[in-house]
Motif scaffolding. Structure first.
Motif, PDB file in Angstrom:
ATOM      1  N   LYS A 171       0.824  -1.205   0.000  1.00 22.07           N
ATOM      2  CA  LYS A 171       0.000   0.000   0.000  1.00 22.07           C
ATOM      3  C   LYS A 171       0.860   1.257   0.000  1.00 22.07           C
ATOM      4  O   LYS A 171       0.588   2.222  -0.716  1.00 22.07           O
ATOM      5  CB  LYS A 171      -0.932  -0.009   1.214  1.00 22.07           C
ATOM      6  N   ALA A 172       1.904   1.243   0.826  1.00 25.64           N
ATOM      7  CA  ALA A 172       2.768   2.414   0.919  1.00 25.64           C
ATOM      8  C   ALA A 172       3.468   2.688  -0.409  1.00 25.64           C
ATOM      9  O   ALA A 172       3.630   3.846  -0.817  1.00 25.64           O
ATOM     10  CB  ALA A 172       3.794   2.213   2.029  1.00 25.64           C
ATOM     11  N   ALA A 173       3.882   1.614  -1.084  1.00 30.33           N
ATOM     12  CA  ALA A 173       4.577   1.774  -2.363  1.00 30.33           C
ATOM     13  C   ALA A 173       3.679   2.449  -3.394  1.00 30.33           C
ATOM     14  O   ALA A 173       4.085   3.400  -4.082  1.00 30.33           O
ATOM     15  CB  ALA A 173       5.060   0.419  -2.865  1.00 30.33           C
ATOM     16  N   PHE A 174       2.454   1.978  -3.488  1.00 31.78           N
ATOM     17  CA  PHE A 174       1.568   2.533  -4.506  1.00 31.78           C
ATOM     18  C   PHE A 174       0.996   3.892  -4.089  1.00 31.78           C
ATOM     19  O   PHE A 174       0.623   4.701  -4.943  1.00 31.78           O
ATOM     20  CB  PHE A 174       0.451   1.537  -4.832  1.00 31.78           C
ATOM     21  N   ALA A 175       0.962   4.161  -2.787  1.00 30.65           N
ATOM     22  CA  ALA A 175       0.538   5.480  -2.339  1.00 30.65           C
ATOM     23  C   ALA A 175       1.511   6.547  -2.835  1.00 30.65           C
ATOM     24  O   ALA A 175       1.104   7.650  -3.212  1.00 30.65           O
ATOM     25  CB  ALA A 175       0.447   5.516  -0.818  1.00 30.65           C
ATOM     26  N   ASP A 176       2.814   6.216  -2.849  1.00 31.64           N
ATOM     27  CA  ASP A 176       3.786   7.179  -3.342  1.00 31.64           C
ATOM     28  C   ASP A 176       3.642   7.415  -4.837  1.00 31.64           C
ATOM     29  O   ASP A 176       3.815   8.539  -5.322  1.00 31.64           O
ATOM     30  CB  ASP A 176       5.206   6.683  -3.026  1.00 31.64           C
ATOM     31  N   LEU A 177       3.319   6.373  -5.595  1.00 25.61           N
ATOM     32  CA  LEU A 177       3.082   6.545  -7.025  1.00 25.61           C
ATOM     33  C   LEU A 177       1.910   7.486  -7.264  1.00 25.61           C
ATOM     34  O   LEU A 177       1.949   8.339  -8.164  1.00 25.61           O
ATOM     35  CB  LEU A 177       2.817   5.194  -7.685  1.00 25.61           C
ATOM     36  N   MET A 178       0.872   7.344  -6.438  1.00 25.10           N
ATOM     37  CA  MET A 178      -0.292   8.221  -6.587  1.00 25.10           C
ATOM     38  C   MET A 178       0.060   9.649  -6.187  1.00 25.10           C
ATOM     39  O   MET A 178      -0.364  10.609  -6.844  1.00 25.10           O
ATOM     40  CB  MET A 178      -1.442   7.679  -5.733  1.00 25.10           C
ATOM     41  N   GLU A 179       0.842   9.803  -5.116  1.00 26.50           N
ATOM     42  CA  GLU A 179       1.211  11.147  -4.671  1.00 26.50           C
ATOM     43  C   GLU A 179       2.022  11.881  -5.732  1.00 26.50           C
ATOM     44  O   GLU A 179       1.878  13.089  -5.919  1.00 26.50           O
ATOM     45  CB  GLU A 179       2.030  11.061  -3.376  1.00 26.50           C
TER      46      GLU A 179
END
Length: 788
Positions: free
Chosen positions: A45-53
């Protein structure tokens, strides 16, 4: 060269001086439970949250599935090796690798117009986290003397300015050429070639701040400054000892190797002042049992060593192994190996047995109970396949070189080096920091290395030893270095003694930074400064209409190629090798004997030159294109041939215990990174595994120390260091109670680098000793912030 929106010279910002440190402000700390395992679904989740940010979900996700794949690009983050066999089709990356890619693949841009709107002073008031989130650099920019804003400059004018400054120096040794660990083999080789043809060995690099200690300890003992294991050795070993390293944050993909080792029957001993989640357990997000199951317990034995208590711990293990050998003759020590492959055994044993310490005193000094030391020794006693891993928790101690040699003493006693499943594994940080040194980024090259350059290129390289990082800072401060070129990195935030270093950098006539993103090192500048934008590892690098490959070397000596696949953020970028060649051509002109123009247009030509100048690279262009690349020669690993000056034998080393005496009101501080950080790049404000959310200005303390000091958790405090008779202050930190040995504290860097004296260095390696800083802690005085 003229800025489209030329700022006024009367701008009020000109009256302000950019601060070298992060702003002294808190972000509303929130506590969460401390984790006892790492990775799992939260990491995904954290990995893909950064992609979204970073507004790059589709572009970034597409790139993730090519990262660390055979025909893809090398992760721009850590140097943990990729599997030699099959790689995961779901993705050969970790959470931090995904965060690094998100910042590289971001849709955000830092253009000349951005700089026209934001002064250097205004940008300096932001935190490192805020500065890093601005986006990718798109064009070269220039800060003129007395200027308040960076402004657009053409590549031609930028290179001309560099050449003019370098050629105006009274001596080539008035320049320094810094290198970060993200630089490719090709660019690193050309960079050192430029420096040496220019006439200097002043080549400080990030090895001088992370694993110079490892190389300094290993080379005279085993004949090579690198590790002696392959990734496959982790899969077939008996015991893995992890010291001063946190795999869950510093090299998360290492946990997959530890999981496989555990499933194959290995035991793990974790030695660290903090009980890190990545040492305790692992939930593999690529397996069902890692998602819905209980994961894998990693550490069979955790030893909560005091900061710099590692030497006492290692000596205690040696005493116990000798005692067990007396009880079980021939079953604990490998006497045949000792006789055939080592020297100095008798003197080593005699010194250990006649020393004025006992198991009890050693246990007291290291902070580990005698019974726990005995249990750890028993795990090692009747095993031969033993791997010792370490990180900067050892290399940044004042006696780090001696401690690593003490590790080697244990492995030599056991015959556990140069065998399958046994050896040393310094876990390197940045993705090509080891390759940089192989490519001769080294301030103290050997005559043999320089002879090869001279024979192939036809010029006589300088033979005088150059400056490392610490000596470079001091030379800048003294006015002896007037121009510094920085190939990547964030020199200011990575180095010690922040304000001293900043004052030194401000004395430069010219600072040149080759970068992908904005950082604080661009804001603490010379009298003139240039920022030159370049490609990231994931970007398509097209030269002459052809998609190029570059190469890197991982922690275990594998050289492999990396091929970007994302469209670059700007049409006005140059690759690192081209930047080096253009700087060289502008500086050296007709007096150069190197064919810079050819190397500018062909990485293959660069690799052909590397093949001729550096051992182990025969048929470089062919072998590197084979699946998975190739291993460099390693006589200690492959032949059990060690120090050449001793006929291939490895010497036992006699070491001393450190004096860790503290004043009544003193503590020892170690700096570390959060889980939301890689080196000086800040991805976010959370340290998930340690239960810290939305804050970086914290000091981890033992609960008894907090009470004894009249403090309570959540109190605001100021931190002080008094090395060299100078008061250094890091104001406004929040006290956090944590299971850490008494009189030991931990803080995050770069916020507390200001407390690390430039003279607090590791013996022999001259690295900053950032893991051993004596501090005092006082309740926060609001007057400390009067100038903020």
């Amino acid at each position: 060269m003229e800025n489209e929106k030329q700022p006024s010279k009367t701008n009020n910002d000109a009256l302000h001086f950019p601060k070298a440190e992060n702003p002294f402000r808190l972000s509303d700390l929130r506590r969460a439970p401390v984790e006892n395992w790492a990775a799992g679904i939260p990491a995904v989740k954290a990995a893909f949250a950064d992609l979204m940010e970073e507004k790059t979900l589709i572009r970034g996700t597409r790139a993730l599935f090519k990262m660390n794949q055979v025909d893809g690009f090398d992760c721009p983050s850590c140097a943990w090796p990729d599997p030699d066999d099959e790689r995961s089709p779901l993705g050969e990356y970790c959470e931090n690798g995904a965060k690094a890619l998100a910042e590289e693949a971001t849709s955000k841009r830092v253009t000349p117009d951005f700089f026209a709107e934001h002064s250097v002073y205004a940008l300096s008031k932001l935190t490192d986290y805020e500065i890093g989130k601005m986006g990718r650099l798109t064009d070269p920019v220039y800060l003129p003397p007395g200027g308040t804003h960076y402004q657009r400059i053409s590549w031609e004018d930028a290179f001309h300015k560099i050449g003019t400054h370098l050629n105006a120096l009274a001596s080539p040794n008035e320049a320094a050429f810094y290198t970060s660990g993200r630089t490719s083999n090709e660019a690193s080789f050309m960079y050192q070639l430029f420096a040496r043809e220019f006439g200097t060995n002043n080549m400080p690099d990030c090895s001088n701040m992370c694993h110079e200690t490892s190389g300094t300890a290993l080379r005279p003992t085993i004949g090579i400054g690198k590790g002696t294991v392959k990734l496959e050795d982790f899969y077939d070993t008996d015991v893995i000892v992890i010291m001063g390293q946190n795999p869950g944050t510093n090299a998360p993909r290492m946990m997959s190797a530890l999981e496989r080792a555990k499933r194959n029957g290995a035991q793990i001993i974790a030695i660290n002042p903090l009980p890190e989640a990545g040492l305790m357990g692992f939930h593999n997000p690529q397996e069902i049992r890692g998602i819905i199951g209980g994961g894998v317990k990693l550490a069979d034995k955790y030893l909560p060593v005091k900061i710099n208590g590692d030497m006492a711990l290692l000596k205690a293990l040696e005493l116990l192994l000798l005692q067990l050998e007396e009880q079980h003759p021939g079953s604990v020590l490998d006497h045949r190996f000792i006789e055939e492959k080592t020297t100095g055994y008798e003197a080593f044993v005699e010194a250990l047995r006649t020393a004025d310490y006992t198991l009890t005193t050693l246990a007291e000094q290291c902070g580990v109970e005698v019974d726990d030391l005995k249990a750890a020794a028993a795990m090692l006693a009747f095993k031969k396949r033993i791997i010792f891993c370490w990180g900067m928790g050892l290399t940044q101690q004042p006696n780090g070189v001696a401690m690593i040699r003490e590790i080697l003493n244990i492995l030599l006693l056991k015959g556990s080096i140069g065998i399958k499943g046994g050896g040393v594994c310094p876990v390197r940080g940045h993705s090509n920091v080891q390759g940089n040194r192989t490519m001769l980024i080294d301030e103290k090259p050997t005559d043999a290395q320089l002879d090869r350059l001279q024979e192939f290129f036809g010029f006589n390289p300088p033979r005088k030893q150059g400056y490392d990082v610490v000596r470079t800072i001091k030379a800048m401060h003294a006015g002896d270095i007037k121009v510094m070129l920085s190939m990547g990195g964030n020199f200011l935030s990575a180095t010690p003694d922040t304000n001293y270093t900043a004052a030194a950098m401000r004395k430069l006539d010219l600072l040149v930074c080759v970068s992908t993103k904005l950082n604080r090192g661009h804001l603490i500048h010379g009298k003139e400064s240039l920022i030159l934008p370049t490609y990231g590892r994931s970007d398509k690098d097209i030269v002459g209409g052809q998609l190029q490959i570059v190469t890197t070397e991982n922690s275990m000596g594998v050289v492999q190629y990396s091929k970007g696949m994302l469209d670059p953020v700007s049409d006005n970028l140059l690759n690192e090798t081209q930047i080096v060649c253009r700087m060289a051509m502008s500086t050296l002109g007709e007096r150069s004997v190197v064919d810079w123009k050819t190397y500018h247009g062909s990485y293959d030509a660069v690799r052909d030159a590397i093949e001729q100048c550096i051992p182990g690279f025969s048929n470089f262009n062919i072998r590197v294109r084979e699946k998975g690349g190739f291993y460099l020669p390693n006589a200690a690993r492959d032949e059990q041939r060690f120090a050449g000056h001793l006929g291939g034998r490895a010497p036992f080393t006699l070491t001393q215990l450190p004096d860790n005496t503290l004043q009544e009101d003193e503590y020892v501080m170690a700096t570390t990174r959060t889980h939301d950080q890689f080196n000086t790049t800040i991805y976010g404000l959370d340290d998930r595994y340690r239960g810290i959310k939305n804050e970086r200005r914290v000091v981890f303390m033992n609960a008894q120390d907090i009470a004894k000091a009249g403090l309570k958790e959540g109190d605001k405090v100021d931190l002080f260091n008094y090395d060299d008779g100078i008061e250094r202050i890091a104001p406004l930190f929040v006290v956090v109670s944590y299971p850490i040995p008494q009189r030991c504290t931990v803080t995050y860097f770069p916020e507390t680098n200001v407390l690390v004296s430039v003279n607090n260095v590791v013996e022999e390696s001259n690295m900053p000793a950032s893991k051993y800083v004596k501090i005092k802690i006082r309740k926060h005085d609001a007057r400390m912030l009067k100038d903020v």
